[in-house]
Design an enzyme around this catalytic site. Structure first.
Site: not given
Length: 376
Positions: A56, A58, A91, A163, A213, A307
């Site tokens: 992580h 930290e 952490c 769009a 995709l 769509g």
């Protein structure tokens, strides 16, 4: 923030937030986190959460300090430090073991395992804790909307991308839609795909466009999961989506009405099929998101690309969190040309979905409108 926090503290906390952005697209389902360690305003080390399952922020910042004695130092963290054992140790333990005496945090961790507990543990160990408020805290929260929504609702954060022409059309009356947006806009979309866990379309788009995709940006290290909402399981076995499975993960969302033979054929081809229930389409959307959020690893962020029918169902379900809409310098006209969003829609202006914020920027010849609809 409290008056004990200086201008330099704010600068270093801002730097921690900036560092956290380096983890975009690499740390999901974990949050983006950055950390800076300083003493008397002088930076001693920096770090961020670089990849899911690895150290992580930290810990990386502490390691970056090398052999420096951190007694009396301050660590600035963009998110509340974790206090539980996961793939990495807490952490909070690393912070106290390093001798750090002060922690300044930009935002809370809304997960049940944390949610203030880490800060309580640090205080119990004699560490001074400061928590941001105001604009800086809001910025930090916005950096982790997918993580926060999943923690609070169990569902993925949903980005709707589309769009349209100046007159609000996404296709001509004959169905032609390639390409309304500029090439630069489409390149930007590929970068967004690399930042989310999954990209989703409806079966109409899957059949009409036969998309892959995938992320085609050269710097992409991973590919998003591909999702098709396909109530009756009509996705062709010879489509590019099925051809790429199982190497490229494909999830097909069907209803109980889908023929068993078609479901089995998709599963044999390497797709994962999820069966949803609900008496109407918005309820089935909600059930699908819940199931996607429960996968291992969970889907925490989805980009919805098409769509209009599927977009309308998501809006009717109240499951769109952000909209990014390219407006191209074109006028298509035509009363039967398709709009970006269909569905039931609002019955009155007062019932319309109102954005919390709306911004506009130029992308080549297009204008990109970004609307944030919900904050988690």
């Amino acid at each position: 923030m409290e008056s004990s926090v200086s201008t330099r503290d704010l600068e270093l906390l801002t730097r921690a937030i900036e560092l956290g952005r380096n983890g975009i697209g690499s740390v999901s389902p974990n949050p983006q986190v950055g950390a800076v360690i300083a003493r008397d305003g002088e930076v001693l080390g920096e770090g961020w959460h670089e990849r899911y399952g690895q150290a992580h922020a930290e810990v990386n910042a502490i390691v970056d300090c090398g052999a420096i004695d951190l007694t009396g130092a301050t660590i600035y963290v963009s998110l509340e430090p974790c206090c539980h054992q996961g793939q990495q140790p807490p952490c909070t333990d690393a912070i106290t073991a390093a001798g750090i005496s002060r922690v300044v945090v930009a935002s809370d961790d809304p997960t049940e395992k944390s949610s203030g507990r880490g800060l309580g543990i640090l205080r119990d160990e004699g560490v001074e804790v400061e928590v941001a408020s105001g604009e800086l805290a809001a910025i930090a929260r916005l950096e982790n909307q997918a993580f926060r929504k999943h923690a609070r609702s169990g569902k993925p954060w949903v980005l709707f991308k589309s769009a349209m022409s100046i007159d609000g059309k996404v296709a001509t009356r004959e169905g032609d839609s390639q390409w309304i947006s500029d090439a630069s806009s489409r390149e930007l979309v590929h970068l967004w795909r690399a930042e989310v866990d999954a990209v989703a379309v409806g079966i109409g788009t899957a059949i009409a466009d036969d998309p892959q995709l995938t992320v085609r940006a050269q710097e992409a290290e991973t590919q998003p999961r591909r999702i098709v909402f396909d109530s009756d399981c009509r996705l062709p076995l010879d489509s590019q989506l099925v051809a790429g499975a199982p190497e490229l993960e494909l999830i097909v969302i069907v209803t109980r009405a889908a023929p068993r033979s078609a479901v089995e054929a998709l599963e044999s081809a390497g797709a994962e099929v999820i069966v949803v229930s609900g008496e109407n389409e918005p309820l089935r959307i909600s059930d699908a998101l819940t199931q996607l959020g429960n996968l291992d690893p969970p889907v925490t962020a989805i980009m919805l690309e098409g769509g209009p029918h599927l977009a309308g169902a998501f809006f009717d379900a109240g499951e769109i969190d952000e909209v990014r809409l390219f407006v191209a310098p074109l006028v298509l006209g035509g009363s039967t040309a398709r709009d970006p969003v269909e569905g039931m829609g609002a019955t009155a202006i007062a019932d319309a979905t109102r954005a919390l914020s709306l911004t506009a920027e130029q992308v080549a010849d297009d204008i990109l409108l970004t609307a944030r609809l919900r904050e988690w």
